[in-house]
Design a protein around this motif. Structure first.
Motif, mmCIF file in Angstrom:
data_model
loop_
_atom_site.group_PDB
_atom_site.id
_atom_site.type_symbol
_atom_site.label_atom_id
_atom_site.label_comp_id
_atom_site.label_asym_id
_atom_site.label_seq_id
_atom_site.Cartn_x
_atom_site.Cartn_y
_atom_site.Cartn_z
ATOM 1 N N PHE A 1 -50.364 -0.877 17.315
ATOM 2 C CA PHE A 1 -48.756 -0.471 17.174
ATOM 3 C C PHE A 1 -47.743 -0.224 18.462
ATOM 4 C CE2 PHE A 1 -45.367 2.617 16.194
ATOM 5 C CZ PHE A 1 -44.530 1.706 15.401
ATOM 6 N N LYS A 2 -48.719 0.292 19.473
ATOM 7 C CA LYS A 2 -48.055 0.337 20.958
ATOM 8 C C LYS A 2 -47.579 -0.980 21.606
ATOM 9 C CE LYS A 2 -50.106 5.000 22.055
ATOM 10 N NZ LYS A 2 -51.060 5.758 22.856
ATOM 11 N N LEU A 3 -48.851 -1.776 21.386
ATOM 12 C CA LEU A 3 -48.453 -2.999 21.944
ATOM 13 C C LEU A 3 -47.233 -3.881 21.181
ATOM 14 C CD1 LEU A 3 -51.975 -4.777 22.490
ATOM 15 C CD2 LEU A 3 -50.319 -3.968 24.087
ATOM 16 N N PHE A 4 -47.298 -3.560 19.833
ATOM 17 C CA PHE A 4 -46.151 -4.345 19.207
ATOM 18 C C PHE A 4 -44.823 -3.484 19.589
ATOM 19 C CE2 PHE A 4 -43.176 -3.184 15.439
ATOM 20 C CZ PHE A 4 -42.667 -4.555 15.362
ATOM 21 N N GLN A 5 -44.636 -2.226 19.751
ATOM 22 C CA GLN A 5 -43.769 -1.669 20.446
ATOM 23 C C GLN A 5 -43.252 -2.312 21.919
ATOM 24 O OE1 GLN A 5 -44.841 2.318 20.470
ATOM 25 N NE2 GLN A 5 -43.442 2.946 18.775
ATOM 26 N N VAL A 6 -44.160 -2.684 22.773
ATOM 27 C CA VAL A 6 -43.867 -3.419 23.970
ATOM 28 C C VAL A 6 -43.298 -4.749 23.680
ATOM 29 C CG1 VAL A 6 -45.156 -4.271 25.725
ATOM 30 C CG2 VAL A 6 -45.924 -2.246 25.363
ATOM 31 N N THR A 7 -43.797 -5.460 22.632
ATOM 32 C CA THR A 7 -43.104 -6.753 22.336
ATOM 33 C C THR A 7 -41.665 -6.465 22.012
ATOM 34 O OG1 THR A 7 -43.809 -6.621 20.177
ATOM 35 C CG2 THR A 7 -45.466 -7.880 21.468
ATOM 36 N N VAL A 8 -41.285 -5.403 21.421
ATOM 37 C CA VAL A 8 -39.891 -5.056 21.010
ATOM 38 C C VAL A 8 -39.312 -4.953 22.255
ATOM 39 C CG1 VAL A 8 -38.336 -3.654 19.697
ATOM 40 C CG2 VAL A 8 -40.600 -4.539 18.718
ATOM 41 N N GLN A 9 -39.723 -4.206 23.334
ATOM 42 C CA GLN A 9 -39.072 -3.549 24.474
ATOM 43 C C GLN A 9 -38.725 -4.833 25.301
ATOM 44 O OE1 GLN A 9 -41.498 -0.587 25.875
ATOM 45 N NE2 GLN A 9 -41.013 1.018 24.390
ATOM 46 N N GLU A 10 -39.624 -5.774 25.535
ATOM 47 C CA GLU A 10 -39.614 -7.050 26.196
ATOM 48 C C GLU A 10 -38.783 -8.068 25.621
ATOM 49 O OE1 GLU A 10 -43.210 -8.175 27.854
ATOM 50 O OE2 GLU A 10 -43.688 -6.189 28.958
ATOM 51 N N ASP A 11 -38.475 -7.873 24.545
ATOM 52 C CA ASP A 11 -37.365 -9.032 23.847
ATOM 53 C C ASP A 11 -38.466 -10.244 23.337
ATOM 54 O OD1 ASP A 11 -35.142 -7.138 23.731
ATOM 55 O OD2 ASP A 11 -34.493 -7.975 25.768
ATOM 56 N N LEU A 12 -39.626 -10.165 23.081
ATOM 57 C CA LEU A 12 -40.236 -11.184 22.793
ATOM 58 C C LEU A 12 -40.151 -11.986 21.198
ATOM 59 C CD1 LEU A 12 -43.640 -10.257 24.839
ATOM 60 C CD2 LEU A 12 -41.735 -11.767 25.255
ATOM 61 N N GLU A 13 -39.314 -10.972 20.614
ATOM 62 C CA GLU A 13 -39.123 -11.478 19.039
ATOM 63 C C GLU A 13 -40.420 -11.569 18.506
ATOM 64 O OE1 GLU A 13 -36.781 -14.846 19.205
ATOM 65 O OE2 GLU A 13 -35.176 -14.199 20.215
ATOM 66 N N PRO A 14 -41.075 -10.380 18.011
ATOM 67 C CA PRO A 14 -42.258 -10.379 17.199
ATOM 68 C C PRO A 14 -41.995 -11.008 15.827
ATOM 69 C CG PRO A 14 -41.437 -8.389 17.503
ATOM 70 C CD PRO A 14 -40.528 -9.007 18.496
ATOM 71 N N ASP A 15 -42.745 -11.494 15.270
ATOM 72 C CA ASP A 15 -42.680 -12.033 13.853
ATOM 73 C C ASP A 15 -43.691 -11.572 12.821
ATOM 74 O OD1 ASP A 15 -45.117 -13.330 15.031
ATOM 75 O OD2 ASP A 15 -44.077 -15.301 15.139
ATOM 76 N N PHE A 16 -43.996 -12.242 11.870
ATOM 77 C CA PHE A 16 -45.016 -11.498 10.931
ATOM 78 C C PHE A 16 -46.315 -11.969 11.273
ATOM 79 C CE2 PHE A 16 -47.937 -13.109 7.411
ATOM 80 C CZ PHE A 16 -47.661 -11.836 6.670
ATOM 81 N N ARG A 17 -46.684 -12.740 12.315
ATOM 82 C CA ARG A 17 -48.060 -12.931 12.544
ATOM 83 C C ARG A 17 -48.333 -11.698 13.626
ATOM 84 N NH1 ARG A 17 -47.686 -18.712 15.318
ATOM 85 N NH2 ARG A 17 -45.699 -17.783 15.688
ATOM 86 N N THR A 18 -47.221 -11.069 14.294
ATOM 87 C CA THR A 18 -47.576 -9.818 14.920
ATOM 88 C C THR A 18 -47.952 -8.444 14.154
ATOM 89 O OG1 THR A 18 -45.875 -10.739 16.351
ATOM 90 C CG2 THR A 18 -46.534 -8.502 16.665
ATOM 91 N N SER B 1 -51.130 -9.430 38.152
ATOM 92 C CA SER B 1 -50.917 -10.772 38.988
ATOM 93 C C SER B 1 -49.526 -11.092 38.941
ATOM 94 C CB SER B 1 -51.658 -11.824 38.235
ATOM 95 O OG SER B 1 -53.156 -11.552 38.606
ATOM 96 N N GLY B 2 -48.658 -10.386 38.311
ATOM 97 C CA GLY B 2 -47.323 -10.647 38.372
ATOM 98 C C GLY B 2 -46.837 -11.602 37.186
ATOM 99 N N TYR B 3 -47.456 -11.659 36.132
ATOM 100 C CA TYR B 3 -47.158 -12.393 34.982
ATOM 101 C C TYR B 3 -46.567 -11.608 33.989
ATOM 102 C CZ TYR B 3 -49.418 -16.645 36.622
ATOM 103 O OH TYR B 3 -49.766 -17.852 37.470
ATOM 104 N N ARG B 4 -46.055 -12.277 33.084
ATOM 105 C CA ARG B 4 -45.409 -11.610 31.749
ATOM 106 C C ARG B 4 -46.171 -12.205 30.616
ATOM 107 N NH1 ARG B 4 -39.398 -11.953 29.402
ATOM 108 N NH2 ARG B 4 -39.719 -10.402 27.625
ATOM 109 N N ALA B 5 -46.832 -11.275 29.775
ATOM 110 C CA ALA B 5 -47.484 -11.906 28.643
ATOM 111 C C ALA B 5 -46.769 -12.403 27.765
ATOM 112 C CB ALA B 5 -48.443 -10.824 28.253
ATOM 113 N N ASP B 6 -47.136 -13.467 27.203
ATOM 114 C CA ASP B 6 -46.286 -14.063 26.009
ATOM 115 C C ASP B 6 -46.370 -13.342 24.722
ATOM 116 O OD1 ASP B 6 -48.586 -15.122 25.456
ATOM 117 O OD2 ASP B 6 -48.059 -17.300 25.947
ATOM 118 N N LEU B 7 -45.696 -13.755 23.505
ATOM 119 C CA LEU B 7 -46.037 -13.260 22.133
ATOM 120 C C LEU B 7 -47.335 -13.642 21.716
ATOM 121 C CD1 LEU B 7 -44.849 -11.545 19.895
ATOM 122 C CD2 LEU B 7 -44.120 -13.741 19.028
#
Length: 728
Positions: free
Chosen positions: A423-440, A397-403
């Motif tokens: 783990f692949k989703l975690f790598q996606v959060t890194v690539q999209e500069d979503l700044e993953p944290d401990f909850r991730t 739909s053209g959205y970007r998922a948030d953290l």
């Protein structure tokens, strides 16, 4: 802007505000253009006390040089003054005169204040209202109001009464404000609807529904009929505060008065009945609204749905949704979003997803928040596949998922053992500069630990280090999460041993593991970890020592526990309440009654809310000191039992300590006999406490003998004869 001065040739006819006048006893000389800058005329026959300086000595102030327009005045004015400069500048000079009279006398009504106010030539209701709007002292305001009403030629008007009501309500004297209609009637002024409206509005804003109904009943007693607007205000206040039956009784009065409902009236009733969960009555009012006024629009239905969802009434929400469709009202985006969000969070995610698909079919622009709520609900319901499909739909739909969305999906994938995809989703959060944290990362760490895939665990740990995660702090949180379930404690210890070999250790991690081992009864292993911490030259903190105290007491190493307590004190810190309680019970078990009572006092002096048995120990000591009789102590013990705190080692030691100091052995034994007869203490416990009682009494007697020897100077004679009593 002040008027210009007259030309020099013109005669100087000074008048009251801008210049000097001939002074008299009742007319002060005015200087500088304000009333508060004045000099009272002192006659020899009636000397008066000079006015006190309202400013402290640290603020030098000359009344003759006071200019209220001076911007530097605020810097010289003490911060404790009751009225700010900005407020005083908006007042008339006479109102400032009255307020300064209050301030000069410390807001205490008395002859000095009355003498100042008697200097006023004329008193108007507008002046009284102006003063009452500013005055913050209810007692001074009340006295001034009644004093003004007694002046010759003066009569209060509606403005002064209203200002008085606002003043009383502002100072939390709203009950006194409610008596204002009776005061008006006694002074020959019949209260109007406006006065009651003011009282109702004040109570409504403060959520005092019963006071609103009280004022409404008073309106009927005075024969004042509210208009539709005021009825709406009363109904809204009663519904908002949960007095639904009273609101319906007021509505019956509304109808009996022949008034016609407005749309606001109907909506107040409908929303209130929705809040109360009275769907049948709500539908009756809704039907009456359709027949007498109009059909509810989408905004009205959305408001109803929002109220029902807020109260958790999802069935009622769906009924209202069906009624909306039956009325031919087309829901908009806000209505859909409200219902989908409420149903998803309330455990009816499948129904919410059906409405979500309706939105898609109608071509509505769906907010990303709705996707997030549905994904969270599907993950919580174990439908991880549906959640992943929604993520794909979101991206298409053209959205970007948030953290938050990625975190929910990672949790769901780890729960179904699909850690590789997580783990692949975690790598996606890194690539999209979503700044993953401990909850991730925490769900993946837990999954790797439970599956004993330590290589993947370290791979994730190294990636966390590269991303500048606070690894040691996150590992401490990870261990805390792992040991929340006691059955995972030993597995957590194995993971820790593996991590320790690689250098991932900290005092916080040791604290978490020691406390977990203490809970499951592995005292030896907990003390072993404490010993490791000291051997590795780590500096334990107060929390670590507190946990060690509980472990050492459980292991009957009371002296070492006392050493840990002393180290905490040397660190200028305070043990935890659990540590205090454990150490006190340990000292009581070995007969160190005085040390235990000292620890009880120390705990209650250092913590905000100490243990209940510690508090009652001091009550028992006071009872022994005041009477020394068993009956009073038994009363305290009965009170302890009523509070759900059965007598334990600390309570019994307090009885022993108090009776040895202020009572007798016989009185103490009466207390323990009573506890045994009521089966609060066993026979074996009573025998143990009797032995401790005798030993403690011997210690006290010996202490008294030694003190007497030292007091009478017999210490040197005993030493000369070779006695070692004092040295021992």
């Amino acid at each position: 802007m002040p008027p210009k001065s007259p030309p020099l040739s013109a005669p100087q006819n000074f008048y009251f505000y801008y210049g000097h006048r001939k002074p008299s006893q009742n007319r002060p000389v005015v200087r500088g253009g304000v009333f508060t800058n004045r000099k009272a005329l002192r006659l020899p026959t009636s000397p008066t006390k000079p006015p006190q300086n309202p400013f402290p000595p640290s603020y030098p102030f000359d009344l003759r040089k006071w200019d209220p327009q001076d911007p530097s005045l605020s810097a010289r004015t003490p911060p404790s003054q009751g009225h700010s400069l900005a407020i005083s500048q908006r007042l008339s000079p006479i109102a400032r005169f009255v307020l300064d009279a209050f301030r000069k006398n410390g807001n205490h009504w008395g002859p000095p204040v009355v003498a100042e106010l008697c200097k006023l030539r004329r008193l108007t209701p507008d002046l009284v209202a102006e003063v009452l709007k500013i005055e913050s002292n209810p007692h001074s305001a009340t006295k001034f109001f009644h004093w003004a009403g007694k002046q010759k030629g003066y009569q209060h008007n509606f403005a002064s009464y209203n200002a008085f009501a606002y003043c009383l309500n502002r100072t939390s004297f709203f009950r006194a404000a409610d008596q204002l209609p009776e005061l008006m009637q006694s002074q020959g002024k019949q209260p109007s609807e406006k006065q009651f409206e003011i009282l109702i509005r004040m109570h409504s804003d403060a959520n005092r529904g019963l006071r609103v109904h009280y004022v409404y009943q008073k309106m009927k007693k005075f024969g004042v009929k509210p208009r539709v607007f005021l009825y709406n205000r009363i109904l809204e206040a009663l519904m908002k505060t949960g007095h639904f039956d009273l609101a319906l009784s007021v509505y019956e009065d509304f109808r009996s008065d022949g008034l016609v409902e407005e749309s606001v009236t109907y909506m107040i009733l409908i929303k209130g009945l929705c809040k109360a969960g009275r769907i049948v009555e709500m539908k009756e009012v809704l039907s009456r609204m359709r027949n007498d006024l109009c059909k509810p629009d989408v905004f009205a239905y959305t408001a109803m749905v929002r109220v029902l969802i807020g109260e958790g009434n999802l069935e009622g929400c769906l009924q209202v949704w069906d009624d909306m469709k039956a009325d031919g009202v087309e829901p908009d985006v806000m209505a859909y979003a409200t219902v989908v969000t409420g149903l998803s969070k309330g455990g009816m995610v499948h129904k919410g997803y059906e409405l979500f698909k309706e939105m898609k079919e109608k071509g509505f622009l769906i907010d990303r928040g709705i996707y997030g709520v549905l994904i969270d609900s599907f993950v919580a319901d174990g439908k991880v596949g549906a959640a992943c499909d929604l993520l794909k739909d979101l991206v298409d739909s053209g959205y970007r998922a948030d953290l938050g969305i990625y975190n929910s999906l990672i949790v769901g994938l780890c729960d179904v053992k699909r850690v590789d995809k997580a783990f692949k989703l975690f790598q996606v959060t890194v690539q999209e500069d979503l700044e993953p944290d401990f909850r991730t990362v925490n769900p993946m760490l837990v999954a790797f630990a439970l599956m004993k895939k330590m290589d993947d665990f370290y791979k994730l740990l190294f990636l966390m280090e590269r991303l500048s995660f606070p690894v040691l702090d996150d590992l401490s949180k990870f261990f805390s999460f792992m040991v929340e379930k006691e059955e995972r404690t030993m597995l957590t210890l194995e993971v820790f041993q593996d991590l320790k070999a690689r250098g991932y250790i900290s005092v916080q991690i040791y604290n978490v593991l020691m406390e977990a081992l203490l809970k499951v009864g592995e005292i030896k292993q907990a003390l072993s970890l404490f010993g490791e911490l000291e051997d590795m030259n780590f500096e334990p903190d107060s929390n670590c020592y507190s946990i060690a105290i509980s472990c050492l007491v459980e292991d009957d190493k009371i002296q070492e526990a006392c050493d840990c307590h002393n180290k905490i004190i040397e660190m200028s810190s305070v043990p935890t309440v659990t540590a205090y309680s454990s150490l006190a019970k340990g000292l009581c078990s070995i007969g160190e009654i005085d040390a235990a009572m000292m620890l009880v006092r120390d705990c209650l002096g250092n913590v905000s809310n100490g243990p209940m048995d510690f508090k009652y120990s001091l009550v028992i000591l006071h009872a022994c000191r005041s009477s020394g009789k068993a009956g009073r102590v038994i009363e305290v013990v009965n009170e302890i039992m009523e509070e759900g705190c059965p007598p334990n080692e600390v309570i019994c030691s307090a009885i022993i300590s108090g009776m040895c100091k202020h009572g007798t052995l016989e009185e103490a034994r009466k207390v323990f006999t009573s506890l045994r007869e009521r089966r609060i203490l066993t026979e074996a416990k009573v025998i143990v406490y009797d032995e401790i009682l005798i030993d403690h009494m011997k210690k006290k007697a010996a202490d008294l003998v030694l003190s007497g020897l030292k007091f009478f100077g017999l210490e040197s004679k005993l030493k000369a004869k070779g006695s070692t009593l004092l040295s021992s």
